[in-house]
Design a protein around this motif. Sequence first.
Motif, PDB file in Angstrom:
ATOM      1  N   PRO A 248      33.880 -50.343  43.435  1.00  0.00           N
ATOM      2  CA  PRO A 248      33.932 -50.340  41.967  1.00  0.00           C
ATOM      3  C   PRO A 248      32.656 -49.829  41.317  1.00  0.00           C
ATOM      4  O   PRO A 248      31.576 -49.802  41.919  1.00  0.00           O
ATOM      5  N   ALA A 249      32.786 -49.430  40.066  1.00  0.00           N
ATOM      6  CA  ALA A 249      31.647 -49.040  39.226  1.00  0.00           C
ATOM      7  C   ALA A 249      31.975 -49.409  37.784  1.00  0.00           C
ATOM      8  O   ALA A 249      33.122 -49.256  37.342  1.00  0.00           O
ATOM      9  N   THR A 250      30.995 -49.899  37.071  1.00  0.00           N
ATOM     10  CA  THR A 250      31.169 -50.321  35.679  1.00  0.00           C
ATOM     11  C   THR A 250      30.069 -49.718  34.830  1.00  0.00           C
ATOM     12  O   THR A 250      28.901 -49.704  35.232  1.00  0.00           O
ATOM     13  N   LYS A 251      30.441 -49.230  33.661  1.00  0.00           N
ATOM     14  CA  LYS A 251      29.458 -48.666  32.748  1.00  0.00           C
ATOM     15  C   LYS A 251      29.763 -49.134  31.331  1.00  0.00           C
ATOM     16  O   LYS A 251      30.913 -49.122  30.893  1.00  0.00           O
ATOM     17  N   LEU A 252      28.713 -49.524  30.625  1.00  0.00           N
ATOM     18  CA  LEU A 252      28.833 -50.018  29.255  1.00  0.00           C
ATOM     19  C   LEU A 252      27.715 -49.420  28.432  1.00  0.00           C
ATOM     20  O   LEU A 252      26.559 -49.385  28.867  1.00  0.00           O
ATOM     21  N   ASN A 253      28.052 -48.944  27.233  1.00  0.00           N
ATOM     22  CA  ASN A 253      27.031 -48.437  26.315  1.00  0.00           C
ATOM     23  C   ASN A 253      27.403 -48.822  24.886  1.00  0.00           C
ATOM     24  O   ASN A 253      28.556 -48.676  24.472  1.00  0.00           O
ATOM     25  N   VAL A 254      26.424 -49.323  24.163  1.00  0.00           N
ATOM     26  CA  VAL A 254      26.586 -49.645  22.744  1.00  0.00           C
ATOM     27  C   VAL A 254      25.478 -48.941  21.992  1.00  0.00           C
ATOM     28  O   VAL A 254      24.295 -49.051  22.357  1.00  0.00           O
ATOM     29  N   ASN A 255      25.844 -48.188  20.956  1.00  0.00           N
ATOM     30  CA  ASN A 255      24.817 -47.515  20.164  1.00  0.00           C
ATOM     31  C   ASN A 255      25.124 -47.661  18.686  1.00  0.00           C
ATOM     32  O   ASN A 255      26.274 -47.875  18.288  1.00  0.00           O
ATOM     33  N   ALA A 256      24.085 -47.548  17.899  1.00  0.00           N
ATOM     34  CA  ALA A 256      24.215 -47.702  16.449  1.00  0.00           C
ATOM     35  C   ALA A 256      23.391 -46.639  15.759  1.00  0.00           C
ATOM     36  O   ALA A 256      22.282 -46.297  16.202  1.00  0.00           O
ATOM     37  N   THR A 257      23.930 -46.076  14.686  1.00  0.00           N
ATOM     38  CA  THR A 257      23.217 -45.090  13.872  1.00  0.00           C
ATOM     39  C   THR A 257      23.377 -45.459  12.411  1.00  0.00           C
ATOM     40  O   THR A 257      24.327 -46.144  12.018  1.00  0.00           O
ATOM     41  N   GLY A 258      22.445 -44.984  11.607  1.00  0.00           N
ATOM     42  CA  GLY A 258      22.521 -45.216  10.178  1.00  0.00           C
ATOM     43  C   GLY A 258      21.207 -44.909   9.516  1.00  0.00           C
ATOM     44  O   GLY A 258      20.290 -44.341  10.117  1.00  0.00           O
ATOM     45  N   GLY A 259      21.111 -45.270   8.238  1.00  0.00           N
ATOM     46  CA  GLY A 259      19.869 -45.085   7.526  1.00  0.00           C
ATOM     47  C   GLY A 259      20.078 -44.649   6.094  1.00  0.00           C
ATOM     48  O   GLY A 259      21.204 -44.435   5.637  1.00  0.00           O
ATOM     49  N   ASN A 260      18.956 -44.545   5.404  1.00  0.00           N
ATOM     50  CA  ASN A 260      18.963 -44.079   4.025  1.00  0.00           C
ATOM     51  C   ASN A 260      18.007 -42.905   3.901  1.00  0.00           C
ATOM     52  O   ASN A 260      17.602 -42.320   4.907  1.00  0.00           O
TER      53      ASN A 260
END
Length: 940
Positions: A248-260
């Motif tokens: 098995p192999a598992t991959k997780l990614n969480v990213n956030a973008t934003g701004g003013n």
Amino acid sequence: MNQQYIYAKYPRIVLYTLLIFIATNAYSFGGKKTTIQEISDPDSVTVKDEVILPDSNHEIISYNTVRNDDIIKSSTYTVGNALFGLIPGLIVRQGSGEPGVDSPNITIRGYGTFGNSNAPLVLVDGFEHDLNSISIEDIESITVLKDASAAILYGGRAANGVIAVTTKRGKIDRSNIEVNVLQGVQTPLYLPEFVGSADYATIYNQALINDGLPALYTNEEIQNYKTGDPIYYPSTNWLDKMVKNVTPATKLNVNATGGNDKIQYYASIGYLSNTGIYNHTEKHEGYSTNIKYESLSFRSNLDIKLNDEWNVKIDMQGKLDNKNAPVDSTSSIWNALYKYPTYIPVYAKDGLLGGTSYYPENPMGLINEKGHMNIHKRHLLTNITTEYNLERLVKGLKIGGRFGYDNYYTVTDGWQKSFDSYSVLGKDEITGEPILSSAYGAKTVLTYFEPEDERQSLRLNVQGYIDYSTELGSSNQLNAKVLYHQDELTLGSESPYYTQSIGGIIDYSIKDTYFAKAGMTYSGSEAFKKGNRFALFPSISAGWILSNESFLKDSKVIDYLKLRASAGTVGRSDLGLRFAYRDYYKYFGSYSFGTSGIYGGGLIQSDASNPDLTFEKADKFEISFESVILKNVNFSATYFLDNRRNILVSRNNIAPSIIGIEFRDVNAGEAKSYGLELSLGINKSTNNGGYFAQLNYTLMGSEVLYNAELPVPEGSEYYYRTGNQIGQAFGLEFAGFFDSHEDIANSPVQQFGEVNPGDMKYKDKNNDGYVNEYDKGPIGDTGLKSEFGLILGSNYKGFDIQAVIQGRLGSSMYMGGYSQIYWPLINENGVSTYILDQTPWTESDKAHANYPKLTTVASSNNYRSSSFWYKDADFARLRSAELGYNFSESLASRCKAEKIRVFLRGTNLFTLTNLEYGDPERMTSYPAMKTYNVGVNVQF
């Protein structure tokens, strides 16, 4: 036969025909956007029925760019493995599939030098960095800079080309969060198969007979091996026992973008867990001996607008890697898996490992009974950039500075022990239990070993730049840039490596139709003596967009047509040889003074210095044209030439040994490489979707113009490497098998040891009556010849599909490099099933023989580099494929999301090749992997 392969026992034309067929029928596949376009801004390439034109900001340099959407569709866990076939001229070679060390080998336009390395310079956001340490999800784009004009600001480091990675940045928008989850399985792409004990015994007997020795195994024993008994007559398939089919192999990614308008941000965190394919590794309470690679990464890119003129960027990336693995090295384990005899049982009795005095290290023991180690890696990269707009003083003028800090640390520790093994001598007639030999080896308890292999590196970068841009009149544009760069790299306790450069470029455009660019960089390296440390690297290029001219402007066929040419010089300072200008002395022997009996140590000079050591230089020339026709078809062609000089060669090859001293290498070698890059794409929309197809093709050639070589006898000039392609293999020319002693007596004398009937016969190329080293010439297609990549895709309503087919043409493989498969019984090799489909020479079947006689003794004649051992290794491989579905906006909103996408991905799914019993890219040690992933992408 492995099911993922189709072995086409036909000429190479099969592969060429398949490629042409797929390319000419690409319209039936469809796609959602053209992902790759030569020298164009990929943002301008979308599925729409209007003319697709390149961005005019980069009309006179040679580069290709792929965006995140292009590379993320591959089920790979390192960036390099996602680049197969995507960019013409980018040559990617499959590496190991072992978790944590699965990076491929990458070159740009093949081999340009026979010196230390052909690896390109890799930059991440402008700073030198490891390509495969970046998370795929964090990448905005990857750009390959090919010619001197494109890479001139990196002058003394850019001879092999440049790969520039740009990471994602924040946008003026509300906060957006993206979650990517992949769950996958991996399976070995190729594993060889070995014969069972009965076939092994039969083949071994035949080899003994060929050697004039009595057979070892009786017919009764061979029959017993066929019926099989796991203890007394085992037939152990070690790969089947010790290697899993699926992991098995598992991959997780969480990213956030934003701004003013004041601050924009991009932040991500990723996790990867990838398990090895070793079996029976959970035997011991408290620990596993299987490979388990876990990686935690994070990135933060922050853009701050301090005021209307002053901007600051603060970027940080971190990566924490931990890897559990067996104590023994990967190469040792796989060597044992391929070589360990099938006639030895896994266990001789009640958990006691089988073995012999000659084969004491049972693979089960190597993997599971020697403990485990942990490899810890820590990587921190920080960049700070500041830029000030001097618009109030001088319109179009900006100044900036950048600082980079890159720290890497690794250390290994763990727990180890040793194991014993036993031979089965017979069966106890009373108890029925096996009678065992005394132990081979000593069994010990698990003990901790202190941290070892501790390494650390620190890289400090400082850059300063000035940008100036202005319009001259209503239609002319002038742009200029000056860049200062210095780099300090410390590797452990070594003396720091220093490089320094200052360079500038200026480009001028007239009416967005005529373009000219000139650049120059003054680069230096501490590896050379004062006076040689700096060199000047210039470049020039020009472009002409013919489609803007009146005679083509109203054409209904040609929408865009550009001609471009460039010339320049770039170099390399990382030659693998530092401080060669210094004289060194070493202790050697001792000397007696008088009759006192007192001895003193003496010094002698080490290698003679080379005060003239300097940069290797590449004079690069290029001409190309690019076009868009019929609104949706793009085509480009580029011819390139790289004349390489100052390549390091050994003076020891040409200096007489009577001098009594070794010499440092000198910058005397010369070579050239050349080739043609072609790219053809179509991009079309339909009522409910669209399709695209892109074919990239690179044809490469090279020649060694000068390499310091000793003189050869007259008539043996083919022996010289000079005049042949870079990387060309040399060996003897196979001329059949000796069929009798009379044949041997009437043939040229072969000077590689005693020969007998059934041994290989070689051609006497120089006709001197002897076959020796001077009869070796070029054999096999071993240089880089041609590569292709075919990208296909379509979308229909919510569904989309994309596939990448990549391959290599005009190549061959040296079977001796994989002797465990192709050379049975030699150097204690096992016997693979390859030999079952061959006809080894025997006295009774010599008329049909296609393989030398089998032997149990060392053969210095048969098993050496020769044309016999080179086989066609062309292939076409389905590198990646993805099928996805986007849920409707209404359904996504009910889940409190903006977008939900599910997908299936696979890598290395199918291979077409003429090569039997092997993988055309990797056959021994830890195999390359085939992957299957199911995933979901959710955006909030």
